[in-house]
Design an enzyme around this catalytic site. Structure first.
Site, PDB file in Angstrom:
ATOM      1  N   GLY A  79       0.838  -1.212   0.000  1.00 23.07           N
ATOM      2  CA  GLY A  79       0.000   0.000   0.000  1.00 23.07           C
ATOM      3  C   GLY A  79       0.862   1.248   0.000  1.00 23.07           C
ATOM      4  N   ARG A 121      19.407  11.049  -2.771  1.00 28.72           N
ATOM      5  CA  ARG A 121      20.344  12.156  -2.500  1.00 28.72           C
ATOM      6  C   ARG A 121      21.512  11.698  -1.635  1.00 28.72           C
ATOM      7  NH1 ARG A 121      17.160  17.183  -3.772  1.00 28.72           N
ATOM      8  NH2 ARG A 121      16.871  16.702  -5.977  1.00 28.72           N
ATOM      9  N   ARG A 133       1.164  -5.038  -5.582  1.00 19.72           N
ATOM     10  CA  ARG A 133       1.285  -6.296  -4.824  1.00 19.72           C
ATOM     11  C   ARG A 133       1.617  -7.378  -5.843  1.00 19.72           C
ATOM     12  NH1 ARG A 133      -2.874  -3.718  -1.440  1.00 19.72           N
ATOM     13  NH2 ARG A 133      -1.770  -3.302   0.497  1.00 19.72           N
ATOM     14  N   CYS A 134       2.468  -8.322  -5.467  1.00 18.86           N
ATOM     15  CA  CYS A 134       2.995  -9.264  -6.459  1.00 18.86           C
ATOM     16  C   CYS A 134       3.086 -10.693  -5.901  1.00 18.86           C
ATOM     17  CB  CYS A 134       4.381  -8.769  -6.899  1.00 18.86           C
ATOM     18  SG  CYS A 134       5.219  -9.887  -8.022  1.00 18.86           S
ATOM     19  N   ASP A 194       4.594  -4.668   6.208  1.00 17.32           N
ATOM     20  CA  ASP A 194       5.119  -5.955   6.696  1.00 17.32           C
ATOM     21  C   ASP A 194       5.299  -6.986   5.589  1.00 17.32           C
ATOM     22  OD1 ASP A 194       2.344  -6.087   6.494  1.00 17.32           O
ATOM     23  OD2 ASP A 194       2.136  -7.500   8.148  1.00 17.32           O
ATOM     24  N   THR A 250       4.041   2.632   5.474  1.00  9.56           N
ATOM     25  CA  THR A 250       2.649   2.157   5.570  1.00  9.56           C
ATOM     26  C   THR A 250       1.880   3.097   6.477  1.00  9.56           C
ATOM     27  OG1 THR A 250       1.195   0.446   6.486  1.00  9.56           O
ATOM     28  CG2 THR A 250       3.422   0.488   7.358  1.00  9.56           C
ATOM     29  N   ASP A 257      -0.409   2.182   8.328  1.00 10.49           N
ATOM     30  CA  ASP A 257      -0.970   1.406   9.448  1.00 10.49           C
ATOM     31  C   ASP A 257      -0.206   1.539  10.778  1.00 10.49           C
ATOM     32  OD1 ASP A 257      -2.896   0.517   7.711  1.00 10.49           O
ATOM     33  OD2 ASP A 257      -1.913  -1.384   7.276  1.00 10.49           O
ATOM     34  N   ASP A 288       2.198  -0.321  11.998  1.00  7.36           N
ATOM     35  CA  ASP A 288       2.107  -1.638  12.632  1.00  7.36           C
ATOM     36  C   ASP A 288       3.406  -2.437  12.484  1.00  7.36           C
ATOM     37  OD1 ASP A 288       1.950  -2.023   9.935  1.00  7.36           O
ATOM     38  OD2 ASP A 288       0.281  -3.431   9.995  1.00  7.36           O
ATOM     39  N   ARG A 345      -6.741  -3.151   8.700  1.00  6.81           N
ATOM     40  CA  ARG A 345      -7.282  -4.512   8.609  1.00  6.81           C
ATOM     41  C   ARG A 345      -6.931  -5.306   9.856  1.00  6.81           C
ATOM     42  NH1 ARG A 345      -5.412  -6.318   2.947  1.00  6.81           N
ATOM     43  NH2 ARG A 345      -6.762  -4.821   1.939  1.00  6.81           N
ATOM     44  N   ALA A 352     -14.234  11.265  19.869  1.00  8.71           N
ATOM     45  CA  ALA A 352     -15.300  10.303  19.568  1.00  8.71           C
ATOM     46  C   ALA A 352     -15.757   9.609  20.851  1.00  8.71           C
ATOM     47  CB  ALA A 352     -14.784   9.264  18.571  1.00  8.71           C
ATOM     48  N   ARG A 398     -31.137  10.015  28.676  1.00  6.34           N
ATOM     49  CA  ARG A 398     -30.613  11.164  29.449  1.00  6.34           C
ATOM     50  C   ARG A 398     -30.499  12.421  28.602  1.00  6.34           C
ATOM     51  NH1 ARG A 398     -26.398   7.750  30.615  1.00  6.34           N
ATOM     52  NH2 ARG A 398     -25.027   9.187  29.508  1.00  6.34           N
ATOM     53  N   LYS A 445     -28.651  12.480  25.550  1.00  3.81           N
ATOM     54  CA  LYS A 445     -27.479  12.473  24.657  1.00  3.81           C
ATOM     55  C   LYS A 445     -27.845  11.763  23.356  1.00  3.81           C
ATOM     56  CE  LYS A 445     -22.753  10.803  24.188  1.00  3.81           C
ATOM     57  NZ  LYS A 445     -22.400  11.961  23.396  1.00  3.81           N
ATOM     58  N   ARG A 479     -25.843   6.797  10.665  1.00  5.04           N
ATOM     59  CA  ARG A 479     -25.206   6.988   9.354  1.00  5.04           C
ATOM     60  C   ARG A 479     -23.787   6.434   9.384  1.00  5.04           C
ATOM     61  NH1 ARG A 479     -29.717   8.056   7.966  1.00  5.04           N
ATOM     62  NH2 ARG A 479     -30.473   9.938   6.935  1.00  5.04           N
TER      63      ARG A 479
HETATM   64  P1  ADP Z   1       2.545  -4.269   2.626  1.00  2.00           P
HETATM   65  O1  ADP Z   1       3.996  -4.268   2.347  1.00  2.00           O
HETATM   66  O2  ADP Z   1       1.935  -2.906   2.523  1.00  2.00           O
HETATM   67  O3  ADP Z   1       2.208  -4.986   3.927  1.00  2.00           O
HETATM   68  P2  ADP Z   1       1.592  -6.612   1.179  1.00  2.00           P
HETATM   69  O4  ADP Z   1       1.338  -7.400   2.419  1.00  2.00           O
HETATM   70  O5  ADP Z   1       0.575  -6.696   0.119  1.00  2.00           O
HETATM   71  O6  ADP Z   1       1.818  -5.070   1.459  1.00  2.00           O
HETATM   72  O7  ADP Z   1       2.994  -7.093   0.592  1.00  2.00           O
HETATM   73  C1  ADP Z   1       3.549  -6.490  -0.555  1.00  2.00           C
HETATM   74  C2  ADP Z   1       4.270  -7.526  -1.384  1.00  2.00           C
HETATM   75  O8  ADP Z   1       5.356  -8.085  -0.629  1.00  2.00           O
HETATM   76  C3  ADP Z   1       3.447  -8.747  -1.788  1.00  2.00           C
HETATM   77  O9  ADP Z   1       2.606  -8.505  -2.878  1.00  2.00           O
HETATM   78  C4  ADP Z   1       4.543  -9.732  -2.145  1.00  2.00           C
HETATM   79  O10 ADP Z   1       5.067  -9.470  -3.425  1.00  2.00           O
HETATM   80  C5  ADP Z   1       5.607  -9.394  -1.097  1.00  2.00           C
HETATM   81  N1  ADP Z   1       5.504 -10.362   0.018  1.00  2.00           N
HETATM   82  C6  ADP Z   1       4.571 -10.401   0.991  1.00  2.00           C
HETATM   83  N2  ADP Z   1       4.777 -11.447   1.808  1.00  2.00           N
HETATM   84  C7  ADP Z   1       5.861 -12.096   1.337  1.00  2.00           C
HETATM   85  C8  ADP Z   1       6.579 -13.270   1.730  1.00  2.00           C
HETATM   86  N3  ADP Z   1       6.208 -13.992   2.785  1.00  2.00           N
HETATM   87  N4  ADP Z   1       7.665 -13.633   0.991  1.00  2.00           N
HETATM   88  C9  ADP Z   1       8.056 -12.922  -0.080  1.00  2.00           C
HETATM   89  N5  ADP Z   1       7.414 -11.814  -0.512  1.00  2.00           N
HETATM   90  C10 ADP Z   1       6.339 -11.402   0.182  1.00  2.00           C
HETATM   91  O1  F6P Z   2      -1.585  -1.423   4.406  1.00  2.00           O
HETATM   92  C1  F6P Z   2      -2.185  -0.208   4.164  1.00  2.00           C
HETATM   93  C2  F6P Z   2      -3.669  -0.360   3.869  1.00  2.00           C
HETATM   94  O2  F6P Z   2      -4.080   0.936   3.515  1.00  2.00           O
HETATM   95  C3  F6P Z   2      -4.524  -0.935   4.982  1.00  2.00           C
HETATM   96  O3  F6P Z   2      -4.802  -0.030   6.023  1.00  2.00           O
HETATM   97  C4  F6P Z   2      -5.754  -1.334   4.202  1.00  2.00           C
HETATM   98  O4  F6P Z   2      -6.478  -2.312   4.869  1.00  2.00           O
HETATM   99  C5  F6P Z   2      -5.157  -1.851   2.921  1.00  2.00           C
HETATM  100  O5  F6P Z   2      -3.907  -1.208   2.767  1.00  2.00           O
HETATM  101  C6  F6P Z   2      -6.009  -1.611   1.710  1.00  2.00           C
HETATM  102  O6  F6P Z   2      -5.425  -2.255   0.634  1.00  2.00           O
HETATM  103  P1  F6P Z   2      -5.826  -2.063  -0.907  1.00  2.00           P
HETATM  104  O7  F6P Z   2      -4.947  -1.018  -1.445  1.00  2.00           O
HETATM  105  O8  F6P Z   2      -5.529  -3.401  -1.500  1.00  2.00           O
HETATM  106  O9  F6P Z   2      -7.268  -1.702  -0.958  1.00  2.00           O
END
Ligand code: ADP
Ligand code: F6P
Length: 321
Positions: free
Chosen positions: A13, A27, A74-75, A105, A128, A130, A132, A174, A189, A214, A216, A246
């Site tokens: 992402g 740079r 993503r690959c 990650d 990212t 997130d 995380d 997620r 909130a 009450r 609110k 909503r």
């Molecule tokens: P993010 O890096 O934002 O968490 P993804 O989880 O989609 O996004 O991972 C990005 C890309 O990293 C994947 O599409 C894949 O190509 C590569 N990847 C993810 N997990 C693995 C893994 N266990 N081993 C090798 N490549 C990975």
């Molecule tokens: O990892 C970043 C993130 O924006 C998450 O917070 C979210 O769940 C996900 O990517 C959305 O992924 P996509 O781009 O595949 O909709």
């Protein structure tokens, strides 16, 4: 072996501040007399040989831009042994001696595989929204995403209070409730639901009904997408309380926009630190920031060690609203 050319890619992402990190890598490489190649479209582009030399000027005027000039993807193919073997061959063909991977990650797992299984010097930068990853207090993009979500909540608050309604704001996350927790706290909130903490919808509806009796009538409930879908929660609340509810799903808006000062500075600082780490011979490491100092951990630790501790923030939300 001396590193003469570094490759840089963004993966997974996109996150605001990735461009600042690319700029930092480019740079600082030039400052240290090392060539740089940009690999376009993440690991997918690497497998497609989408590799181009970058000049000092190729990163001019990008510090303020969201997204990533290198594009991202993503690959699934890269997760296979065959895919990784092909990636190594393409890196060698392009004379790339070391790699900086900017991503979350999943991207870190890919970088760990290249480093440990294929002996390619490789470091990761946390890109990212997130927030995380273990080993860094902040990931590049998380501050901007938080500000974006907060800006939306502030606007929603106006209509919530004017029309006295229940509003559910669904934010990204997620597996991680960081954005939800922080923007709920900063936005005042009433409730926040995150994947890390169990919740009881009956109890929530009971609280809403009691509050209504009450006097609110206005509520903002922030939910992380991984905890419950906003629409599902709204349906349950309306069924149980009979009160108008909503839903606003903020979605990918949170990934866009000009990065905040914090994300720009973080991106640049980590980009420089990534090049330093590679030139010192480090590999398989994730570069982050802790207590305003560069912090380096193993890529595997960065992906497995993170745990959000929401207790203090949850307690504050309860007291302050
Ligand atoms: P993010 O890096 O934002 O968490 P993804 O989880 O989609 O996004 O991972 C990005 C890309 O990293 C994947 O599409 C894949 O190509 C590569 N990847 C993810 N997990 C693995 C893994 N266990 N081993 C090798 N490549 C990975
Ligand atoms: O990892 C970043 C993130 O924006 C998450 O917070 C979210 O769940 C996900 O990517 C959305 O992924 P996509 O781009 O595949 O909709």
């Amino acid at each position: 072996m001396a590193i003469k050319r570094i490759g840089v890619l963004t993966s997974g992402g996109d996150a605001p501040g990735m461009n600042a990190a690319i700029r930092g890598v480019v740079r600082s490489s030039f400052a240290r007399k090392v060539e740089v190649s940009g690999i376009f479209r993440g690991y997918a582009g690497l497998l497609n040989d989408e590799v181009r030399p970058l000049s000092h000027r190729s990163v001019s005027n990008i510090i303020n831009r969201g997204g990533t000039i290198l594009k991202t993807s993503r690959c699934p193919e890269f997760m296979t042994k065959e895919g990784q073997k092909k990636a190594v061959e393409i890196l060698q063909r392009n004379s790339i001696d070391a790699l900086v991977v900017i991503g979350g990650d999943g991207s870190y797992r890919g970088a760990a595989a290249l480093s440990k299984q294929w002996n390619i010097p490789c470091v990761g930068l946390p890109g990212t929204i997130d927030n995380d990853l273990f080993g860094t207090e902040k990931t590049i993009g998380s501050d901007t995403a938080l500000e974006t979500a907060l800006g939306a909540i502030d606007k929603i608050k106006d209509t919530v209070n004017s029309m006295e309604r229940i509003f559910i704001v669904e934010v990204m996350g997620r597996n991680c409730g960081y954005i939800a927790l922080k923007c709920a706290l900063a936005g005042g909130a009433e409730q926040v639901l995150i994947p890390e903490v169990q919740f009881d919808i009956f109890e929530l509806c009971h609280e809403i009904t009691e509050g209504y009796i009450r006097g609110k009538a206005s509520w903002i409930i922030v939910v992380a997408e991984g905890a419950i879908k906003g629409d599902d929660l709204a349906k349950k609340i309306m069924d149980m309380t009979d009160l108008e509810t909503r839903v606003v799903v903020l979605g990918h808006i949170q990934r866009g926009g000009s990065p905040t000062a914090e994300d720009r500075i973080l991106g640049g600082r980590l980009g420089v630190a990534a090049v330093d780490a590679l030139l010192k011979g480090l590999s398989g490491k994730a570069i982050g920031i802790v207590c305003d100092k560069i912090n380096i951990v193993d890529l595997e630790a960065a992906t497995t060690g993170y745990k959000l501790d929401p207790r203090e923030d949850m307690g504050l939300i309860k007291i302050l609203t």
